[in-house]
Motif scaffolding. Structure first.
Motif, PDB file in Angstrom:
ATOM      1  N   ARG A  60       3.053 -52.038 -39.259  1.00 49.20           N
ATOM      2  CA  ARG A  60       1.999 -52.443 -40.265  1.00 49.20           C
ATOM      3  C   ARG A  60       2.401 -53.895 -40.992  1.00 49.20           C
ATOM      4  O   ARG A  60       1.476 -54.630 -41.346  1.00 49.20           O
ATOM      5  CB  ARG A  60       1.448 -51.330 -41.050  1.00 49.20           C
ATOM      6  CG  ARG A  60       0.516 -51.525 -42.213  1.00 49.20           C
ATOM      7  CD  ARG A  60       0.144 -50.508 -42.707  1.00 49.20           C
ATOM      8  NE  ARG A  60      -0.516 -50.760 -43.945  1.00 49.20           N
ATOM      9  CZ  ARG A  60      -1.616 -49.743 -44.405  1.00 49.20           C
ATOM     10  NH1 ARG A  60      -1.604 -48.636 -44.113  1.00 49.20           N
ATOM     11  NH2 ARG A  60      -2.173 -50.154 -45.364  1.00 49.20           N
ATOM     12  N   TYR A  61       3.710 -53.849 -41.598  1.00 45.96           N
ATOM     13  CA  TYR A  61       3.934 -54.878 -42.541  1.00 45.96           C
ATOM     14  C   TYR A  61       4.677 -55.930 -41.657  1.00 45.96           C
ATOM     15  O   TYR A  61       5.639 -55.733 -40.846  1.00 45.96           O
ATOM     16  CB  TYR A  61       4.820 -54.123 -43.693  1.00 45.96           C
ATOM     17  CG  TYR A  61       4.103 -53.345 -44.161  1.00 45.96           C
ATOM     18  CD1 TYR A  61       3.396 -53.786 -45.471  1.00 45.96           C
ATOM     19  CD2 TYR A  61       4.419 -52.081 -43.948  1.00 45.96           C
ATOM     20  CE1 TYR A  61       2.804 -52.684 -46.109  1.00 45.96           C
ATOM     21  CE2 TYR A  61       3.356 -51.012 -44.837  1.00 45.96           C
ATOM     22  CZ  TYR A  61       2.685 -51.342 -45.841  1.00 45.96           C
ATOM     23  OH  TYR A  61       1.827 -50.588 -46.365  1.00 45.96           O
ATOM     24  N   SER A  62       4.444 -57.261 -42.041  1.00 43.79           N
ATOM     25  CA  SER A  62       5.005 -58.248 -41.345  1.00 43.79           C
ATOM     26  C   SER A  62       5.557 -59.351 -42.240  1.00 43.79           C
ATOM     27  O   SER A  62       5.097 -59.214 -43.349  1.00 43.79           O
ATOM     28  CB  SER A  62       4.026 -58.899 -40.260  1.00 43.79           C
ATOM     29  OG  SER A  62       2.919 -59.522 -41.148  1.00 43.79           O
TER      30      SER A  62
ATOM     31  N   ARG B 161       6.740 -63.595 -42.719  1.00 46.52           N
ATOM     32  CA  ARG B 161       6.484 -64.760 -42.414  1.00 46.52           C
ATOM     33  C   ARG B 161       6.995 -65.837 -43.434  1.00 46.52           C
ATOM     34  O   ARG B 161       7.180 -65.432 -44.470  1.00 46.52           O
ATOM     35  CB  ARG B 161       5.319 -65.128 -42.006  1.00 46.52           C
ATOM     36  CG  ARG B 161       4.347 -65.219 -43.295  1.00 46.52           C
ATOM     37  CD  ARG B 161       2.858 -65.840 -42.557  1.00 46.52           C
ATOM     38  NE  ARG B 161       2.147 -66.284 -44.025  1.00 46.52           N
ATOM     39  CZ  ARG B 161       1.407 -65.340 -44.760  1.00 46.52           C
ATOM     40  NH1 ARG B 161       0.904 -64.041 -44.433  1.00 46.52           N
ATOM     41  NH2 ARG B 161       0.642 -65.854 -45.791  1.00 46.52           N
TER      42      ARG B 161
ATOM     43  N   SER C 135      -0.702 -55.954 -42.793  1.00 47.79           N
ATOM     44  CA  SER C 135      -1.817 -56.472 -41.564  1.00 47.79           C
ATOM     45  C   SER C 135      -2.880 -55.435 -41.648  1.00 47.79           C
ATOM     46  O   SER C 135      -4.039 -55.691 -41.003  1.00 47.79           O
ATOM     47  CB  SER C 135      -1.199 -56.575 -40.241  1.00 47.79           C
ATOM     48  OG  SER C 135      -0.515 -55.256 -39.685  1.00 47.79           O
TER      49      SER C 135
ATOM     50  N   ASP D 128      -4.277 -58.667 -44.344  1.00 47.50           N
ATOM     51  CA  ASP D 128      -2.998 -59.486 -44.647  1.00 47.50           C
ATOM     52  C   ASP D 128      -2.714 -59.638 -46.147  1.00 47.50           C
ATOM     53  O   ASP D 128      -2.402 -60.743 -46.672  1.00 47.50           O
ATOM     54  CB  ASP D 128      -3.053 -60.729 -44.000  1.00 47.50           C
ATOM     55  CG  ASP D 128      -2.752 -60.768 -42.488  1.00 47.50           C
ATOM     56  OD1 ASP D 128      -2.129 -59.931 -42.095  1.00 47.50           O
ATOM     57  OD2 ASP D 128      -3.606 -61.408 -41.984  1.00 47.50           O
TER      58      ASP D 128
ATOM     59  N   TYR E  73      12.630 -58.762 -45.148  1.00 44.40           N
ATOM     60  CA  TYR E  73      12.848 -57.797 -44.112  1.00 44.40           C
ATOM     61  C   TYR E  73      12.947 -56.306 -44.770  1.00 44.40           C
ATOM     62  O   TYR E  73      12.770 -55.235 -44.266  1.00 44.40           O
ATOM     63  CB  TYR E  73      13.494 -58.136 -42.931  1.00 44.40           C
ATOM     64  CG  TYR E  73      12.861 -59.093 -41.951  1.00 44.40           C
ATOM     65  CD1 TYR E  73      12.203 -58.469 -40.683  1.00 44.40           C
ATOM     66  CD2 TYR E  73      13.057 -60.240 -42.046  1.00 44.40           C
ATOM     67  CE1 TYR E  73      11.648 -59.307 -40.079  1.00 44.40           C
ATOM     68  CE2 TYR E  73      12.419 -61.283 -41.005  1.00 44.40           C
ATOM     69  CZ  TYR E  73      11.857 -60.795 -40.118  1.00 44.40           C
ATOM     70  OH  TYR E  73      11.079 -61.377 -39.265  1.00 44.40           O
TER      71      TYR E  73
ATOM     72  N   ALA F 109       9.798 -55.082 -46.165  1.00 47.22           N
ATOM     73  CA  ALA F 109       8.614 -54.792 -45.104  1.00 47.22           C
ATOM     74  C   ALA F 109       9.271 -53.465 -44.346  1.00 47.22           C
ATOM     75  O   ALA F 109       8.439 -52.561 -44.193  1.00 47.22           O
ATOM     76  CB  ALA F 109       8.730 -55.795 -43.994  1.00 47.22           C
TER      77      ALA F 109
ATOM     78  N   GLN G 245       7.241 -49.897 -44.507  1.00 47.45           N
ATOM     79  CA  GLN G 245       6.620 -49.137 -43.184  1.00 47.45           C
ATOM     80  C   GLN G 245       7.236 -47.640 -43.289  1.00 47.45           C
ATOM     81  O   GLN G 245       6.381 -47.044 -43.117  1.00 47.45           O
ATOM     82  CB  GLN G 245       7.423 -49.889 -42.281  1.00 47.45           C
ATOM     83  CG  GLN G 245       7.030 -49.337 -40.688  1.00 47.45           C
ATOM     84  CD  GLN G 245       5.575 -49.402 -40.515  1.00 47.45           C
ATOM     85  OE1 GLN G 245       4.957 -50.394 -41.093  1.00 47.45           O
ATOM     86  NE2 GLN G 245       5.051 -48.701 -39.563  1.00 47.45           N
TER      87      GLN G 245
END
Length: 70
Positions: free
Chosen positions: A2-4, A6, A19, A23, A36, A39, A43
């Motif tokens: 679910r979480y990204s 970038r 997401s 977003d 990370y 994230a 999650q």
């Protein structure tokens, strides 16, 4: 997931987004590792409330161990 994460070139920051929620920005970090880490934590926090994840966890408990791969 679910979480990204970038990388934003203009600001030189790592962005964590949700997401499933258009977003939405959940966090901004200077390092890739911290982004990370957030994230993954988000999650894992969400997994407690996700009905699909709960269903899969129940299935794993009732399956015979000989059928579980990995």
């Amino acid at each position: 997931m679910r979480y990204s994460v970038r990388y934003e070139c203009a600001d030189k920051n790592w962005i964590v987004t949700d997401s499933a929620n258009a977003d939405q920005v959940m966090g901004v970090h200077m390092s890739k590792t911290d982004a990370y880490r957030q994230a993954y934590a988000e999650q894992e926090r969400w997994r407690k409330f996700d009905p699909v994840a709960k269903h899969l966890a129940r299935i794993r408990k009732v399956m015979p161990q000989t059928l579980v791969v990995g």
